[in-house]
Design a protein around this motif. Structure first.
Motif, PDB file in Angstrom:
ATOM      1  N   HIS A   7       0.987  -1.461  -0.462  1.00  0.00           N
ATOM      2  CA  HIS A   7      -0.091   0.003  -0.096  1.00  0.00           C
ATOM      3  C   HIS A   7       0.928   1.073   0.427  1.00  0.00           C
ATOM      4  O   HIS A   7       1.021   1.721   0.532  1.00  0.00           O
ATOM      5  N   HIS A   9       1.584   5.152  -2.389  1.00  0.00           N
ATOM      6  CA  HIS A   9       1.002   6.439  -3.280  1.00  0.00           C
ATOM      7  C   HIS A   9       2.090   6.509  -3.933  1.00  0.00           C
ATOM      8  O   HIS A   9       2.290   7.941  -3.432  1.00  0.00           O
ATOM      9  N   GLU A  93      -8.213   1.907  -1.915  1.00  0.00           N
ATOM     10  CA  GLU A  93      -8.902   2.046  -0.871  1.00  0.00           C
ATOM     11  C   GLU A  93      -9.975   2.814  -0.672  1.00  0.00           C
ATOM     12  O   GLU A  93     -10.913   3.863  -1.005  1.00  0.00           O
ATOM     13  N   HIS A 154      -6.216  -2.327   6.202  1.00  0.00           N
ATOM     14  CA  HIS A 154      -4.997  -1.780   5.737  1.00  0.00           C
ATOM     15  C   HIS A 154      -4.434  -0.344   7.043  1.00  0.00           C
ATOM     16  O   HIS A 154      -5.137   0.128   7.770  1.00  0.00           O
ATOM     17  N   ASP A 204       2.187   2.925   3.780  1.00  0.00           N
ATOM     18  CA  ASP A 204       1.426   4.166   3.065  1.00  0.00           C
ATOM     19  C   ASP A 204       2.193   5.157   3.046  1.00  0.00           C
ATOM     20  O   ASP A 204       1.622   6.518   3.114  1.00  0.00           O
TER      21      ASP A 204
HETATM   22 NI    NI Z   1      -3.316   4.721   1.954  1.00  0.00          NI
END
Ligand code: NI
Length: 256
Positions: A7, A9, A93, A154, A204
């Motif tokens: 996960h 970005h 998500e 998550h 994340d």
């Molecule tokens: Ni996220």
């Protein structure tokens, strides 16, 4: 070492300007796969583009609960189209965030349920974001997610007791660098409470660098090795064995 950041970005501006560097530093640290997670219509498109450019980068498509209020029929239509692309490996998500309530709770619920339907339609796993909404999230999943087998909570920040509720339903839990933070004893108890085969690791990023790199403002996949080391220790495992097991769990979960 072989690890997948399940996960991240990569399309966010803190990272997207130096993708080659971000990936290269990751590889040097033993992270050799990336799931870049979509949060809105624009990032969904960018995630798919990025995944189509790089071999070991995969994309997910979804609308973050913060942005649920902006979802239209067209947004969902495009999401469905993108969901069918080869490098798209999950829906999300999606979920509920009652901490910020940037979107009204009722709309968050509605959009979350629609995501579950799309995941079912294309037989894709689901990445769930749940913040200060644990009971409500479980309630929706019990009603609308019964036949979804591959589903991950998550950036888990819940208790051991909540972790068990997730595991009992057959779901997975993924941990960020938060587990390394001094005040995260509850999250550490959750790690101990769940079986290794349901555990995944993520950054994340660009948020939340793990200790001892917490001062690094922009988190990136390379730093996930610190979280992995920390989790291996909590599980009383050799780091290589831990990484191998978690990597195989992640590959099975996303079908990559
Ligand atoms: Ni996220």
């Amino acid at each position: 070492m072989k690890l997948i950041d399940t996960h991240c970005h990569l399309t966010f501006k803190q990272l997207s300007g130096d993708i080659a560097g971000v990936l290269q530093r990751s590889r040097a640290a033993g992270i050799t796969g990336w799931i870049t997670v979509g949060t809105d219509a624009e990032h969904n498109r960018k995630c798919v583009e990025l995944a189509e450019r790089f071999d070991d980068v995969y994309a997910t498509v979804g609308i973050h609960p913060h942005d649920a209020k902006d979802v239209t029929d067209e947004t969902l239509e495009e999401l469905r189209e993108l969901a069918q692309r080869e490098k798209v490996v999950a829906i999300g998500e999606t979920g509920l965030d009652f901490h910020y309530n940037f979107s009204p709770p009722e709309i968050q619920r509605e959009v979350f349920i629609k995501h579950l339907a799309i995941a079912r339609e294309y037989n894709l796993p689901v990445i769930v974001h749940s913040r200060e909404a644990f009971d409500e999230t479980i309630e929706i999943l019990d009603e609308h997610g019964k036949d979804i087998k591959r589903l991950v909570f998550h950036c888990f920040g819940g208790s051991a007791e909540q972790a068990k509720i997730v595991i009992d339903r057959g779901y997975y839990i993924s941990f960020t660098g938060v587990v390394t933070f001094k005040n995260a004893s509850g999250v550490r108890e959750a790690v101990s409470a769940i079986p290794l085969e349901r555990l995944m690791v993520e950054t994340d990023c660009p948020y939340m660098s793990p200790e001892p790199m917490r001062k690094q403002k922009v988190n990136e996949p390379a730093l996930m090795i610190h979280t992995a080391k920390y989790l291996a220790k909590l599980k009383e495992m050799d780091l290589t064995d831990f990484c191998e097991k978690v990597s195989s769990t992640s590959r099975d979960f996303f079908g990559i």
